[in-house]
Design an enzyme around this catalytic site. Structure first.
Site, PDB file in Angstrom:
ATOM      1  N   GLY A  12      50.607  42.225  30.580  1.00 47.01           N
ATOM      2  CA  GLY A  12      51.816  42.640  29.973  1.00 47.01           C
ATOM      3  C   GLY A  12      52.769  44.322  30.276  1.00 47.01           C
ATOM      4  O   GLY A  12      54.097  44.504  29.659  1.00 47.01           O
ATOM      5  N   GLU A  66      44.084  45.237  50.546  1.00 48.53           N
ATOM      6  CA  GLU A  66      44.061  44.261  50.151  1.00 48.53           C
ATOM      7  C   GLU A  66      44.273  43.404  49.869  1.00 48.53           C
ATOM      8  O   GLU A  66      44.852  42.521  50.892  1.00 48.53           O
ATOM      9  CB  GLU A  66      45.681  44.213  48.657  1.00 48.53           C
ATOM     10  CG  GLU A  66      46.203  43.186  48.282  1.00 48.53           C
ATOM     11  CD  GLU A  66      45.260  43.031  46.568  1.00 48.53           C
ATOM     12  OE1 GLU A  66      44.529  43.791  45.698  1.00 48.53           O
ATOM     13  OE2 GLU A  66      44.436  41.925  46.837  1.00 48.53           O
ATOM     14  N   ALA A 126      44.120  48.527  29.216  1.00 46.42           N
ATOM     15  CA  ALA A 126      43.458  48.545  30.537  1.00 46.42           C
ATOM     16  C   ALA A 126      44.493  49.264  30.878  1.00 46.42           C
ATOM     17  O   ALA A 126      44.128  50.589  32.372  1.00 46.42           O
ATOM     18  CB  ALA A 126      43.753  46.888  30.876  1.00 46.42           C
ATOM     19  N   ALA A 135      37.948  43.467  52.139  1.00 46.56           N
ATOM     20  CA  ALA A 135      36.620  44.281  51.691  1.00 46.56           C
ATOM     21  C   ALA A 135      35.816  43.840  51.620  1.00 46.56           C
ATOM     22  O   ALA A 135      35.125  42.668  50.473  1.00 46.56           O
ATOM     23  CB  ALA A 135      36.172  45.620  51.358  1.00 46.56           C
ATOM     24  N   ASP A 150      34.301  41.276  43.853  1.00 44.84           N
ATOM     25  CA  ASP A 150      33.572  42.076  44.764  1.00 44.84           C
ATOM     26  C   ASP A 150      33.676  43.396  44.718  1.00 44.84           C
ATOM     27  O   ASP A 150      32.350  43.933  45.492  1.00 44.84           O
ATOM     28  CB  ASP A 150      35.359  41.912  46.205  1.00 44.84           C
ATOM     29  CG  ASP A 150      35.602  40.782  45.769  1.00 44.84           C
ATOM     30  OD1 ASP A 150      35.102  39.926  45.730  1.00 44.84           O
ATOM     31  OD2 ASP A 150      36.218  40.360  46.936  1.00 44.84           O
ATOM     32  N   ARG A 182      40.923  41.266  19.956  1.00 42.70           N
ATOM     33  CA  ARG A 182      40.630  39.546  20.312  1.00 42.70           C
ATOM     34  C   ARG A 182      39.358  38.913  20.309  1.00 42.70           C
ATOM     35  O   ARG A 182      39.381  37.472  20.419  1.00 42.70           O
ATOM     36  CB  ARG A 182      41.430  40.126  22.005  1.00 42.70           C
ATOM     37  CG  ARG A 182      42.383  40.636  22.327  1.00 42.70           C
ATOM     38  CD  ARG A 182      42.475  41.158  23.742  1.00 42.70           C
ATOM     39  NE  ARG A 182      43.867  41.742  24.210  1.00 42.70           N
ATOM     40  CZ  ARG A 182      44.061  42.502  24.412  1.00 42.70           C
ATOM     41  NH1 ARG A 182      43.457  42.997  25.925  1.00 42.70           N
ATOM     42  NH2 ARG A 182      45.504  42.699  25.193  1.00 42.70           N
TER      43      ARG A 182
HETATM   44  P1  ADP Z   1      42.995  47.527  38.581  1.00 47.58           P
HETATM   45  O1  ADP Z   1      43.781  46.963  36.557  1.00 47.58           O
HETATM   46  O2  ADP Z   1      41.386  47.538  37.758  1.00 47.58           O
HETATM   47  O3  ADP Z   1      43.004  48.375  39.352  1.00 47.58           O
HETATM   48  P2  ADP Z   1      43.758  44.734  39.405  1.00 47.58           P
HETATM   49  O4  ADP Z   1      43.352  43.363  39.018  1.00 47.58           O
HETATM   50  O5  ADP Z   1      45.194  45.179  38.975  1.00 47.58           O
HETATM   51  O6  ADP Z   1      42.568  46.132  38.876  1.00 47.58           O
HETATM   52  O7  ADP Z   1      43.878  44.729  41.167  1.00 47.58           O
HETATM   53  C1  ADP Z   1      43.018  45.217  41.388  1.00 47.58           C
HETATM   54  C2  ADP Z   1      43.245  44.588  42.943  1.00 47.58           C
HETATM   55  O8  ADP Z   1      42.283  44.452  43.614  1.00 47.58           O
HETATM   56  C3  ADP Z   1      43.628  42.982  42.751  1.00 47.58           C
HETATM   57  O9  ADP Z   1      45.194  42.871  43.944  1.00 47.58           O
HETATM   58  C4  ADP Z   1      42.772  42.289  43.943  1.00 47.58           C
HETATM   59  O10 ADP Z   1      43.263  40.966  44.689  1.00 47.58           O
HETATM   60  C5  ADP Z   1      41.912  43.472  44.813  1.00 47.58           C
HETATM   61  N1  ADP Z   1      40.730  43.299  45.312  1.00 47.58           N
HETATM   62  C6  ADP Z   1      39.765  42.350  45.247  1.00 47.58           C
HETATM   63  N2  ADP Z   1      38.515  42.293  45.783  1.00 47.58           N
HETATM   64  C7  ADP Z   1      39.293  42.611  46.659  1.00 47.58           C
HETATM   65  C8  ADP Z   1      38.931  43.162  47.834  1.00 47.58           C
HETATM   66  N3  ADP Z   1      36.760  42.862  47.922  1.00 47.58           N
HETATM   67  N4  ADP Z   1      39.192  43.476  49.297  1.00 47.58           N
HETATM   68  C9  ADP Z   1      40.692  44.089  49.210  1.00 47.58           C
HETATM   69  N5  ADP Z   1      41.331  44.414  47.751  1.00 47.58           N
HETATM   70  C10 ADP Z   1      40.238  43.328  46.698  1.00 47.58           C
END
Ligand code: ADP
Length: 456
Positions: free
Chosen positions: A47, A34, A438, A158, A225, A284
């Site tokens: 929500g 993360e 979602a 990452a 990313d 929306r």
């Molecule tokens: P989903 O609903 O698809 O699970 P979220 O937006 O809830 O997506 O979660 C995506 C997570 O991935 C976020 O906590 C974000 O900070 C993390 N994230 C995004 N890019 C990277 C990266 N390059 N490396 C590690 N974590 C990442």
């Protein structure tokens, strides 16, 4: 530094946790990366509502007639039929099972006497976690991951995928933007990095409309990313131009207004002239576009205590309520006259609008905008009026995955070792994601990704 795992999950939103938990329970050595200091992503600040046709709360409330088929149809139609039918079938068939998994295995608590009917849905079918936010989901998913001893590397971003002999074998990452770290993945890398709503450059690359004029409801980490990393190893992208705005967000910060979830229980939208201009349960995108066409490009949402009694958002979102009052973005008043004066709407015009709403509430027929759930009487105060604008909320486009969540390349072949689930995929929500979809998507496909990796 080098770390060795069977499965490396990138991103700790709902999708990432679901994937990691399933892979670990299948016996794999799993890690979550993360980039932010804390877990949760957009899932945490959402929500948290989750569509599940035929769910236990519908049974308790006596809501009859909902089905997998109806949910499938609503989702396809809501996305202008641009979702992949096969994938949407998987979503519709598994949504209830995903909700039960959250309830029974992850111990998420859902309200047992309330559901939401988001725009575009034929039934009240969205389960609501206690507290009305994704915090309940993330807290419990995090606890589950901890109980399974899944390490979570925070502040670890990452940066690229490692490819050897045509196969993805791991990720390169940066720790606190100082140290390079390599995570080898013997079996699978699962990307669950969310969408790109906070990345203005990426937004405008795919759709010029959504430039910096639009704020975003998303967390700062939502920068696309995973989509870019996968594209760099040959992944195909789809539906990238479809970017969803959430119609009711804070005009100053762009944050989603959860207090305004009273809209699903009868709150109305008016413009500065005191007139309604759209069906409040429209999609929306339709509501957002309609708002931008009004004078000033904003709307006011109006409801009363009777409506709050149904949706109970004032109690659930106290901090937001206080903040909006303080910022003069929300007013409470005993009469329509006072309400109108608070925001400089002509009182006579607003009273005329409310009078019609009250009539339509009685007859059950909204002659102006055909409110699909039927309007609610606004005869009695106290009233609330909240100013709001649309804000970028969800990016529908992204990676093309198949029923096993394998990431496909531009020739339609699976990229060995690479899997993805959640908002960074582009094949489920079509041109427009319906509310409550979602969470159903990320948990369903996150689990499939984890199980697939678990079987390797
Ligand atoms: P989903 O609903 O698809 O699970 P979220 O937006 O809830 O997506 O979660 C995506 C997570 O991935 C976020 O906590 C974000 O900070 C993390 N994230 C995004 N890019 C990277 C990266 N390059 N490396 C590690 N974590 C990442």
């Amino acid at each position: 530094k080098v770390n060795n795992y069977d499965v490396v999950v990138v991103g700790s939103g709902g999708g990432g946790f679901a994937a990691a938990i399933e892979a670990k329970q299948a016996g794999k050595k799993v890690a979550i990366l993360e980039k932010m200091p804390t877990v949760g992503g957009n899932t945490l600040i959402s929500g948290g509502e989750m569509n599940a046709p035929g769910n236990w709360v519908q049974k308790k409330l006596g809501i009859k007639g909902d089905s997998v088929k109806s949910y499938y149809k609503d989702t396809m139609k809501g996305g202008d039929n641009l979702g992949d039918p096969k994938m949407v079938h998987i979503l519709a068939n598994n949504a209830l099972g995903s909700a039960k998994w959250l309830r029974d295995d992850v111990h998420v608590k859902f309200l047992d006497d309330q559901l939401f009917q988001f725009g575009g849905h034929s039934y009240k079918r969205a389960l609501i976690p206690v507290g009305h936010t994704g915090q309940e989901l993330i807290t419990k998913l995090d606890a589950k991951a901890n109980s399974l001893n899944i390490p979570i590397y925070v502040n670890t971003k990452a940066t690229s995928l490692i490819k050897k002999n045509g196969r993805i074998t791991g990720v390169k990452a940066r720790y606190e933007d100082k140290k390079n770290v390599t995570f080898n993945a013997k079996k699978a890398v699962i990307l669950t990095t969310g969408g790109f709503g906070s990345n203005v450059k990426m937004r405008t690359k795919y759709n010029k409309e959504y430039d910096k004029r639009y704020k975003s409801t998303d967390t700062a980490g939502t920068t696309g990313d995973g989509i870019v990393m996968a594209q760099n190893v040959g992944a195909k992208l789809t539906n990238m131009k479809y970017i969803q705005t959430y119609p009711i967000a804070n005009p100053k910060t762009g944050m989603i207004s959860l207090l305004a979830d009273t809209r699903f229980d009868g709150a109305i939208l008016v413009n500065q002239k005191g007139q309604r201009f759209v069906e409040e349960l429209e999609r929306r995108d339709v509501i957002s576009k309609a708002i931008l066409k009004q004078p000033g490009g904003y709307t006011y949402q109006i409801w009363n205590d009777k409506i709050d009694g149904i949706s109970k958002t004032k109690a659930a979102h106290k901090a937001e309520y206080n903040e909006l009052i303080k910022e003069h973005l929300l007013y409470k008043a005993d009469t329509i006259d006072e309400l109108a004066k608070d925001v400089d709407i002509d009182p006579a015009a607003l009273k005329a609008t409310i009078k019609k709403v009250n009539q339509y509430a009685k007859t059950g027929k909204d002659k102006d905008f055909h409110h699909r759930a039927g309007l609610v009487s606004l005869e009695k105060g106290p009233y609330y009026i909240e100013k709001a604008v649309p804000s970028v909320h969800h990016t529908m486009g992204g990676l093309v995955i198949n029923d096993k969540t394998e990431v496909l390349n531009t020739k339609g072949q699976a990229i060995p070792g690479l899997y993805a689930a959640g908002e960074l995929t582009g094949v489920i929500q079509g041109s427009n994601r319906l509310g409550g979809n979602a969470i159903a998507d990320i948990i369903t496909f996150g689990r499939i990704a984890g199980k697939t990796a678990g079987n390797l």
